[in-house]
Write a protein that holds these residues in place. Structure first.
Motif, PDB file in Angstrom:
ATOM      1  N   UNK A  44       0.742  -1.133  -0.084  1.00 19.09           N
ATOM      2  CA  UNK A  44      -0.060   0.068  -0.140  1.00 19.09           C
ATOM      3  C   UNK A  44       0.824   1.407   0.121  1.00 19.09           C
ATOM      4  N   UNK A  45       1.905   1.368   0.975  1.00 19.61           N
ATOM      5  CA  UNK A  45       2.607   2.452   0.939  1.00 19.61           C
ATOM      6  C   UNK A  45       3.623   2.640  -0.232  1.00 19.61           C
ATOM      7  N   UNK A  46       3.673   1.725  -0.928  1.00 17.76           N
ATOM      8  CA  UNK A  46       4.503   1.642  -2.389  1.00 17.76           C
ATOM      9  C   UNK A  46       3.841   2.987  -3.189  1.00 17.76           C
ATOM     10  N   UNK A  47       2.480   3.056  -3.221  1.00 19.92           N
ATOM     11  CA  UNK A  47       1.928   3.861  -4.079  1.00 19.92           C
ATOM     12  C   UNK A  47       1.650   5.620  -3.578  1.00 19.92           C
ATOM     13  N   UNK A  48       2.416   5.628  -2.454  1.00 18.98           N
ATOM     14  CA  UNK A  48       2.468   6.746  -2.031  1.00 18.98           C
ATOM     15  C   UNK A  48       3.845   7.722  -2.110  1.00 18.98           C
ATOM     16  N   UNK A  49       3.424   8.910  -2.858  1.00 23.96           N
ATOM     17  CA  UNK A  49       4.979   9.579  -3.057  1.00 23.96           C
ATOM     18  C   UNK A  49       5.697   9.732  -1.777  1.00 23.96           C
ATOM     19  N   UNK A  50       7.304   9.623  -2.019  1.00 27.64           N
ATOM     20  CA  UNK A  50       7.976   9.775  -1.249  1.00 27.64           C
ATOM     21  C   UNK A  50       8.004  10.760  -0.274  1.00 27.64           C
ATOM     22  N   UNK A  51       7.799  11.986  -0.822  1.00 26.61           N
ATOM     23  CA  UNK A  51       7.786  13.187   0.279  1.00 26.61           C
ATOM     24  C   UNK A  51       6.617  12.913   1.197  1.00 26.61           C
ATOM     25  N   UNK A  52       5.552  12.527   0.818  1.00 29.70           N
ATOM     26  CA  UNK A  52       4.372  12.390   1.813  1.00 29.70           C
ATOM     27  C   UNK A  52       4.521  11.171   2.651  1.00 29.70           C
ATOM     28  N   UNK A  53       5.181  10.283   2.113  1.00 25.93           N
ATOM     29  CA  UNK A  53       5.759   8.903   2.810  1.00 25.93           C
ATOM     30  C   UNK A  53       6.454   9.447   4.169  1.00 25.93           C
ATOM     31  N   UNK A  54       7.565  10.287   3.819  1.00 22.46           N
ATOM     32  CA  UNK A  54       8.732  10.649   4.790  1.00 22.46           C
ATOM     33  C   UNK A  54       8.091  11.435   5.741  1.00 22.46           C
ATOM     34  N   UNK A  55       7.483  12.404   5.485  1.00 22.66           N
ATOM     35  CA  UNK A  55       7.041  13.534   5.945  1.00 22.66           C
ATOM     36  C   UNK A  55       5.825  13.644   6.614  1.00 22.66           C
ATOM     37  N   UNK A  56       4.780  13.033   6.083  1.00 22.86           N
ATOM     38  CA  UNK A  56       3.259  12.912   6.567  1.00 22.86           C
ATOM     39  C   UNK A  56       3.003  11.554   7.169  1.00 22.86           C
ATOM     40  N   UNK A  57       3.051  10.446   6.469  1.00 27.48           N
ATOM     41  CA  UNK A  57       2.723   8.999   6.739  1.00 27.48           C
ATOM     42  C   UNK A  57       3.588   8.627   7.826  1.00 27.48           C
ATOM     43  N   UNK A  58       4.977   8.856   7.964  1.00 32.32           N
ATOM     44  CA  UNK A  58       5.719   8.302   8.951  1.00 32.32           C
ATOM     45  C   UNK A  58       5.208   8.775  10.280  1.00 32.32           C
ATOM     46  N   UNK A  59       4.388  10.062  10.291  1.00 29.22           N
ATOM     47  CA  UNK A  59       4.364  10.717  11.524  1.00 29.22           C
ATOM     48  C   UNK A  59       2.957  10.131  12.435  1.00 29.22           C
ATOM     49  N   UNK A  60       2.249   9.304  11.462  1.00 25.86           N
ATOM     50  CA  UNK A  60       1.152   8.580  12.117  1.00 25.86           C
ATOM     51  C   UNK A  60       1.199   7.939  13.503  1.00 25.86           C
TER      52      UNK A  60
END
Length: 627
Positions: A44-60
């Motif tokens: 699932x995470x593979x479809x998320x742009x890397x910027x959102x992945x590291x700066x947003x999703x990683x903070x959940x």
């Protein structure tokens, strides 16, 4: 996903499931996101742009933080289409990627500053780097290469002012270890090729204008006898693609000079694409083709029509079964091609591809038949579409069509053989366009040079059914003396809620408040290009449209109006929206202004590719990387 994701583990299931599941699935399932395995979450995470992945999703939560930093997600990273990533954000991303990324692409990130490019040096483990279209000078490239000791593949632009003498000894050492190089040549130069002694794959793209912005002619002052001439000793694949112009052809011959002396023993792929019907001759072409054929393991061959004769072609094919062979624009050689296949010892003709991926068509359709006389019969087109329900791209071009703003396009369309043009297109009308509603999966639609489209009602009908249309290109429909399908166009735009790219070319387009109000219904629009020699536009309505459609990063308008009017609107849009849209490109210019050619050359190439309706491409074999 955009903006900050404020998350705690208690709310994780709801926050992320809402993004990846529809309501029916969510209401009937008791399985939460936290219950899924790491493998599924990574998919699932593979479809998320890397910027959102590291700066947003990683903070959940802690679990997602760990997964977002998994090496499978950060080994191969592309920032190419992350148009909202500004300099500060990209620097933060590069800092986090430093110990993970191996393949990094910033292809087309024209909006990033040169100082941001230097932060790539943090990623010392990078083996594949693509900075085509970025602000890379020879000094900046030197500093980057000095830090990337493991680099094996490089793609970049050779821009005016590039000087290989400015490369440090550490940079030259790094280049000597490269196995793959892709150069976009924007000025006459060998680039870094002379430093790359171990190259196995060389891809060149020539896009040099014959005249500078100051009106001075460009010439290739390169001496073939100098030590800078490349030698290609280890080369296995050579690809060259040219934009129109004598300078590009002259420079290509300098790059090819070494092949006249020695053909690398490992060379298996040789693809050259030169636009237009009369490319500059290369006397060594027959001997090179013969040399490639004698080895018996030729993989791909593509040469201009004037570079080969029937005898050398026969020698090139003897004993070979290349996977890619293109002579689609060389009708005089076609009989020899087939004769060579039948009689010249080709080992396995079933493995030979004689053309590009085939286009679907009605091979037995006769324009003079009774069904076409009335102009309203759509049986032939309906029959075609009935067997292509999953068609995603449809292109229909009338004979003789050429864009008012050509770049790479007209060299193929104006050639001796009108490839891609359909004589039957002259009779295409509104009823025919309405038949296209039978294509529910249609994503990209191109209609150009169709004088029979009277009111445009067919456009409205197809737009209502083709709800997932992403790219729409319309050019010269109906009469060229007046725009008779305006009302239908506005209704069509209101239906295209998923549209991302629009290119509209019509001599008398009136881009007034009503037009931009309809265009504002395309809330996902990213790129829009309007071309109208006698057209008009409403500056206030344009600004309102840009405010409503917050995803637009390219607004190019080449129309009527005064230069002062155009420049005033362009400045107003840039001043107002550039801060929130880092990649914003706004070009508004009178189409008939004398400085227009230089303005076109200043547009970032990646965006210009979006503007042009068609391009001249090297026909790439499926197993080869595209140029």
């Amino acid at each position: 996903m955009s903006g900050d994701v404020c998350g705690v583990s208690d709310g994780m299931d709801y926050q992320i499931l809402q993004a990846v599941c529809d309501e029916d699935t969510l209401s009937s399932s008791s399985v939460g996101m936290s219950d899924l395995s790491d493998e599924i979450l990574l998919c699932i995470l593979r479809h998320i742009p890397v910027c959102d992945l590291l700066l947003n999703v990683a903070n959940v939560c802690q679990k997602l933080n760990t997964l977002c930093h998994d090496k499978t997600l950060l080994t191969h990273v592309s920032l190419s289409e992350d148009y909202w990533a500004d300099d500060a954000l990209v620097r933060r991303i590069l800092k986090q990627l430093a110990n993970h990324v191996q393949s990094l692409s910033l292809n087309g990130c024209y909006w990033l500053s040169g100082s941001t490019m230097e932060h790539i040096a943090r990623c010392r483990g990078v083996t594949h780097l693509d900075v085509t279209g970025c602000r890379i000078t020879s000094l900046r490239l030197s500093r980057l290469l000095s830090s990337l000791a493991f680099l094996k593949s490089l793609a970049f632009d050779v821009a005016p002012g590039f000087n290989s003498a400015q490369l440090s000894s550490e940079a030259v050492d790094a280049l000597s270890r490269l196995s793959e190089l892709r150069q976009m040549l924007l000025t006459p130069s060998y680039g870094v090729v002379p430093c790359c002694a171990q190259l196995r794959k060389l891809m060149l793209q020539f896009d040099i204008p014959d005249v500078t912005k100051e009106g001075v002619g460009v010439c290739c002052q390169l001496m073939v006898g100098q030590s800078s001439v490349p030698h290609y000793k280890q080369l296995e694949e050579f690809t060259a693609r040219l934009a129109p112009g004598e300078v590009n052809q002259t420079l290509l011959l300098l790059y090819l000079a070494v092949f006249s002396v020695n053909v690398p023993k490992h060379l298996r792929v040789f693809l050259v694409s030169i636009p237009g019907p009369n490319p500059a001759p290369w006397p060594a072409a027959p001997s090179v083709a013969q040399s490639l054929g004698e080895r018996g393991d030729l993989v791909a061959l593509q040469l201009p029509r004037s570079w080969l004769d029937s005898a050398s072609l026969k020698q090139a094919l003897e004993g070979n079964s290349p996977k890619h062979l293109s002579f689609s624009r060389c009708p005089a050689l076609w009989p020899q091609v087939f004769q060579s296949l039948l009689n010249s010892g080709v080992r396995d003709a079933t493995q030979l591809g004689l053309k590009k991926v085939p286009r679907v068509g009605l091979q037995n359709y006769k324009p003079a038949s009774e069904s076409s006389v009335s102009g309203d019969s759509t049986s032939g087109l309906a029959l075609l579409l009935a067997g292509c329900l999953f068609l995603e791209t449809f292109e229909l071009i009338g004979p003789g069509f050429a864009s008012t703003l050509p770049r790479l396009e007209p060299c193929t369309r104006a050639s001796v053989e009108p490839r891609g043009m359909c004589a039957w297109a002259r009779g295409i009308g509104d009823a025919h366009l309405a038949v296209l509603e039978a294509l529910p999966q249609l994503r990209r639609l191109t209609l150009a040079g169709l004088p029979g489209v009277l009111r445009g009602t067919g456009l409205v009908q197809l737009a209502k059914q083709c709800r997932d249309l992403r790219v729409l290109s319309l050019a010269n429909l109906g009469s060229l003396k007046t725009m008779n399908y305006t009302a239908a166009l506005l209704d069509t735009l209101k239906q295209c809620t998923q549209l991302q790219e629009l290119r509209l070319e019509q001599p008398y387009l009136n881009a007034n408040a009503s037009f931009f109000e309809a265009l504002s219904c395309c809330s996902r629009l990213q790129r829009v290009c309007l071309i109208s020699r006698c057209g008009t536009f409403d500056p206030s309505a344009t600004e309102t449209f840009m405010e409503r459609c917050c995803h637009v990063v390219m607004c190019h308008m080449f129309m009527g109006g005064t230069l002062v009017m155009c420049r005033t609107l362009q400045k107003a849009l840039l001043d107002r929206f550039s801060a929130e849209r880092p990649a914003l490109s706004v070009v508004i210019y009178p189409l008939q202004h004398e400085d227009l050619p230089s303005v076109i050359r200043d547009i970032p190439l990646t965006l210009l590719d979006r503007i042009t309706l068609f391009q001249s491409h090297v026909a790439q074999p499926p197993h080869l990387s595209p140029l």
